[in-house]
Design a protein around this motif. Structure first.
Motif, PDB file in Angstrom:
ATOM      1  N   THR A 154      52.010  47.625  29.964  1.00 26.24           N
ATOM      2  CA  THR A 154      50.695  46.994  29.862  1.00 26.24           C
ATOM      3  C   THR A 154      49.836  47.615  28.782  1.00 26.24           C
ATOM      4  O   THR A 154      49.205  46.919  27.979  1.00 26.24           O
ATOM      5  N   VAL A 192      39.729  37.529  30.750  1.00 31.06           N
ATOM      6  CA  VAL A 192      41.167  37.801  30.708  1.00 31.06           C
ATOM      7  C   VAL A 192      41.613  38.059  29.275  1.00 31.06           C
ATOM      8  O   VAL A 192      42.345  39.024  28.990  1.00 31.06           O
ATOM      9  N   ARG A 193      41.168  37.221  28.359  1.00 35.36           N
ATOM     10  CA  ARG A 193      41.583  37.387  26.958  1.00 35.36           C
ATOM     11  C   ARG A 193      41.068  38.702  26.388  1.00 35.36           C
ATOM     12  O   ARG A 193      41.781  39.392  25.641  1.00 35.36           O
ATOM     13  N   ILE A 248      44.915  43.762  34.261  1.00 35.09           N
ATOM     14  CA  ILE A 248      44.247  42.789  35.122  1.00 35.09           C
ATOM     15  C   ILE A 248      44.898  42.832  36.501  1.00 35.09           C
ATOM     16  O   ILE A 248      46.116  42.662  36.627  1.00 35.09           O
ATOM     17  N   SER A 259      47.163  35.035  30.179  1.00 30.11           N
ATOM     18  CA  SER A 259      47.404  36.435  29.862  1.00 30.11           C
ATOM     19  C   SER A 259      48.732  36.644  29.152  1.00 30.11           C
ATOM     20  O   SER A 259      49.734  35.995  29.457  1.00 30.11           O
ATOM     21  N   ASP A 260      48.734  37.624  28.246  1.00 31.68           N
ATOM     22  CA  ASP A 260      49.990  38.025  27.596  1.00 31.68           C
ATOM     23  C   ASP A 260      50.494  39.353  28.155  1.00 31.68           C
ATOM     24  O   ASP A 260      51.410  39.955  27.604  1.00 31.68           O
ATOM     25  N   LYS A 313      37.975  33.185  31.993  1.00 34.87           N
ATOM     26  CA  LYS A 313      39.059  33.040  31.020  1.00 34.87           C
ATOM     27  C   LYS A 313      38.807  33.919  29.797  1.00 34.87           C
ATOM     28  O   LYS A 313      39.735  34.541  29.252  1.00 34.87           O
ATOM     29  N   CYS A 358      40.299  41.445  28.112  1.00 42.41           N
ATOM     30  CA  CYS A 358      41.062  42.530  28.720  1.00 42.41           C
ATOM     31  C   CYS A 358      42.416  42.683  28.046  1.00 42.41           C
ATOM     32  O   CYS A 358      42.882  43.807  27.804  1.00 42.41           O
ATOM     33  N   ASN A 359      43.064  41.578  27.722  1.00 44.65           N
ATOM     34  CA  ASN A 359      44.322  41.648  26.982  1.00 44.65           C
ATOM     35  C   ASN A 359      44.132  42.351  25.644  1.00 44.65           C
ATOM     36  O   ASN A 359      44.934  43.203  25.255  1.00 44.65           O
ATOM     37  N   VAL A 375      45.217  33.076  35.279  1.00 43.96           N
ATOM     38  CA  VAL A 375      45.599  34.320  34.611  1.00 43.96           C
ATOM     39  C   VAL A 375      47.014  34.203  34.046  1.00 43.96           C
ATOM     40  O   VAL A 375      47.280  34.589  32.907  1.00 43.96           O
TER      41      VAL A 375
END
Length: 350
Positions: free
Chosen positions: A347, A191-192, A201, A218-219, A188, A194-195, A214
């Motif tokens: 993205t 994911v944040r 992702i 994810s945003d 988790k 990477c955002n 995800v």
């Protein structure tokens, strides 16, 4: 010739396995595998995602696995987790091969959509550095920032095995993708982060609970670079209609995987003739995702190809088959490259 931007290839794995011959493999090319520079140019391949992937000690292309995947039902055991200490040297070697390709002058490692367009206009292959499985990144995520600085712009938390971040789906047919637990707490955080870094992702290989995690965190648009429709081929690796609707609602995208095992309704790995399985998957994906959210994700140099494609030069035949199926030129262009560039703009921004 319509240009093709591809969602996934394993060409760097070929270079990893034969580094002393990488010049011959790349250009002039040995005509082995699916990719080399002359065949890319002949097939209209202008760029795509080049995967950094850590092979398992027990390879899934061994003869017993090959036989199992051609005699469904099958359920191949997941390989064990590979630690970052073992994965990092392999990942660095593969990144080094990608950087060598850039030094040839025939390829550019792209960090933005502007970079992609500039490389294509200059006649160079536009490459995105991608990780298929995040084994080379530790739970503290420090290495993620190192890789981002090196050019990493796309990452799948898992291949079909566990990592410290989550769980991959097994090679299993028939099966749904609900095969285990979701993301770990480290997953988790990944994911944040990477955002925050605008690293795309990739959901291909991730199990259903991880997919849902995800989606909740994810945003960014939800993306599966090389996956197909579970409604057509009920493999654990393919996406259910519910998952496709989640991707659609996030303004995400799916790249069609050419691997026979994920295209054939019977789940077998053997090559097939004709275009019907590919067209059935594309029709289904387009029916749910819409014309702006479907692309190509070949899995070249990582899978068995249909007879009609064979290698990268076969993409011209594939596009001809799409046109003959009734897809207009505008839609063929979207599937071939325009949708990927638009997705990356959404993205990455900028």
């Amino acid at each position: 010739m319509i240009p093709v931007f591809d969602g996934h290839n394993d060409f760097l794995l070929r270079l990893l396995r034969d580094p002393d011959n990488r010049q011959t493999i790349w250009n002039p090319g040995e005509c082995k595998g699916h990719l080399d520079l002359p065949r890319m140019r002949a097939g209209g391949f202008v760029g795509g995602f080049f995967a950094i992937y850590i092979p398992s000690p027990e390879a899934h292309d061994a003869p017993d696995f090959e036989a199992m995947m051609d005699a469904p039902p099958y359920d191949l055991p997941l390989p064990p987790l590979i630690g970052a200490d073992l994965a990092q040297p392999v990942a660095m070697a593969m990144a080094g091969h990608l950087m060598w390709l850039e030094r040839t002058g025939d390829l550019t490692i792209c960090r933005s959509v502007a970079d992609i367009r500039e490389a294509i206009a200059a006649g160079r292959i536009a490459a995105i550095m991608h990780m298929e499985g995040a084994e080379a990144i530790g739970a503290d995520l420090d290495a993620l920032h190192v890789w981002h600085a090196a050019g990493l712009r796309s990452l799948g938390p898992v291949w079909s095995r566990p990592t410290v971040f989550g769980h991959g789906v097994p090679f299993r047919y028939p099966s749904g993708p609900d095969t285990g637990a979701g993301l770990t707490e480290a997953g988790k955080r990944l994911v944040r982060e990477c955002n925050a870094l605008r690293i795309m992702i990739d959901l291909s290989h991730l199990n259903e609970k991880g997919f849902d995690d995800v989606a909740a965190i994810s945003d960014a648009p939800m993306v599966a670079t090389h996956s197909n429709a579970h409604a057509i081929t009920p493999s654990a690796r393919n996406l259910t209609d519910r998952q496709l609707r989640v991707i659609r609602d996030s303004d995400g995208m799916v790249g069609l995987n050419y691997a026979t095992v994920f295209l054939r309704e019977d789940g077998r790995k053997s090559p097939f003739g004709g275009w019907d399985p590919i067209l059935r998957h594309l029709d289904h994906l387009l029916g749910i995702l819409g014309e702006d959210r479907v692309g190509l994700g070949s899995d070249f140099d990582g899978a068995t190809m249909p007879d009609g494609i064979g290698d990268v030069t076969g993409q011209t035949r594939l596009l001809d088959a799409l046109a003959a199926h009734g897809y207009g030129e505008a839609l063929v262009r979207k599937i071939a490259h325009e949708n990927w560039l638009a997705l990356l703009q959404r993205t990455w921004g900028g």
